[in-house]
Design a protein around this motif. Structure first.
Motif, PDB file in Angstrom:
ATOM      1  N   LYS A 103      73.035  33.470   0.550  1.00  0.00           N
ATOM      2  CA  LYS A 103      72.095  34.548   0.236  1.00  0.00           C
ATOM      3  C   LYS A 103      72.707  35.906   0.574  1.00  0.00           C
ATOM      4  CE  LYS A 103      67.436  36.248   0.996  1.00  0.00           C
ATOM      5  NZ  LYS A 103      66.141  36.059   1.633  1.00  0.00           N
ATOM      6  N   GLN A 104      73.305  36.017   1.762  1.00  0.00           N
ATOM      7  CA  GLN A 104      73.915  37.282   2.165  1.00  0.00           C
ATOM      8  C   GLN A 104      75.112  37.619   1.284  1.00  0.00           C
ATOM      9  OE1 GLN A 104      72.599  39.481   4.498  1.00  0.00           O
ATOM     10  NE2 GLN A 104      74.079  40.807   3.486  1.00  0.00           N
ATOM     11  N   GLU A 105      75.888  36.615   0.931  1.00  0.00           N
ATOM     12  CA  GLU A 105      77.039  36.861   0.070  1.00  0.00           C
ATOM     13  C   GLU A 105      76.587  37.325  -1.311  1.00  0.00           C
ATOM     14  OE1 GLU A 105      81.181  34.866  -1.542  1.00  0.00           O
ATOM     15  OE2 GLU A 105      79.939  33.721  -0.148  1.00  0.00           O
TER      16      GLU A 105
ATOM     17  N   ASP B 260      75.769  40.984  -0.870  1.00  0.00           N
ATOM     18  CA  ASP B 260      76.983  41.802  -0.725  1.00  0.00           C
ATOM     19  C   ASP B 260      77.749  41.922  -2.042  1.00  0.00           C
ATOM     20  OD1 ASP B 260      76.329  42.038   1.961  1.00  0.00           O
ATOM     21  OD2 ASP B 260      77.715  40.468   2.608  1.00  0.00           O
TER      22      ASP B 260
ATOM     23  N   GLU C 146      68.102  45.857   1.881  1.00  0.00           N
ATOM     24  CA  GLU C 146      69.169  45.618   2.858  1.00  0.00           C
ATOM     25  C   GLU C 146      69.913  46.903   3.211  1.00  0.00           C
ATOM     26  OE1 GLU C 146      72.272  42.959   4.736  1.00  0.00           O
ATOM     27  OE2 GLU C 146      70.298  42.445   3.990  1.00  0.00           O
TER      28      GLU C 146
ATOM     29  N   ASP D  99      76.638  31.830   4.538  1.00  0.00           N
ATOM     30  CA  ASP D  99      75.339  32.350   4.140  1.00  0.00           C
ATOM     31  C   ASP D  99      75.407  32.833   2.695  1.00  0.00           C
ATOM     32  OD1 ASP D  99      72.904  33.621   3.860  1.00  0.00           O
ATOM     33  OD2 ASP D  99      73.076  34.811   5.687  1.00  0.00           O
TER      34      ASP D  99
END
Length: 194
Positions: free
Chosen positions: A12-14, A17, A64, A10
């Motif tokens: 986008k999530q990385e 983060d 987030e 993923d």
């Protein structure tokens, strides 16, 4: 194939983060999509598939982090719905645990220029933070049960929030060392102060 096509998982999530890590290390001034892309091991163009610009990524990071805190506090309200006092104690412990286990969130949310402020006008809170609303609503239920004068609600809520926030900073910065379970100590301190 381009470098960004080799990314598995993923992205986008990385990006969110790694973007949080970069914000904590370099602040807004040193933040760029190019640097985040490098941290993720993708081309400098890859982030633009998910975010219009760096401000869009920063906005997503803020959402987030606050969402994660909010959901953890809501879970406490469900687990301890029949005991208002225990709910407040466990909520405080959850806040401290959440922040001490995620010091990058604490730094980003409260120890930088990205923080969300609590405004008080005419004795009322004005906050754009759902997590603080969870605390406020739970505290008001407890205050009604204990017949606390409504004029004291604001001071008591702010005091509780300041208490857990202060404990969080002391523990995270290692200014408070305790040889037992720090969450037990936090629970005892909260209970003795509500």
């Amino acid at each position: 194939m381009r470098e960004d096509q080799y990314h598995h998982g993923d992205l986008k999530q990385e990006l969110i983060d790694k973007g949080l890590l970069l914000l904590n290390e370099e602040g807004i001034e040193g933040f760029s999509l190019r640097k985040v892309a490098k941290m993720c091991g993708v081309s400098h163009a890859a982030p633009y598939k998910h975010f219009k610009d760096k401000d869009a990524l920063i906005s997503e990071i803020i959402k987030e982090v606050w969402k994660k805190l909010y959901l953890s506090l809501v879970e406490v309200t469900k687990l301890y719905s029949s005991d208002a006092k225990l709910q407040l104690v466990e909520m405080g412990k959850t806040y401290v645990k959440f922040m001490t286990q995620n010091p990058q969130y604490l730094k980003f949310m409260f120890l930088s220029d990205n923080n969300c402020s609590v405004d008080i006008k005419n004795g009322e809170f004005f906050v754009e933070d759902a997590a603080f609303e969870v605390l406020k609503n739970s505290a008001e239920v407890f205050f009604k049960e204990t017949k606390l004068d409504k004029k004291l609600y604001m001071q008591k809520i702010l005091g509780m929030w300041s208490l857990v926030h202060g404990l969080t900073i002391l523990i995270t910065q290692k200014n408070l060392r305790y040889d037992g379970d720090y969450l037990d100590l936090v629970g005892e301190i909260i209970e003795s102060n509500i």
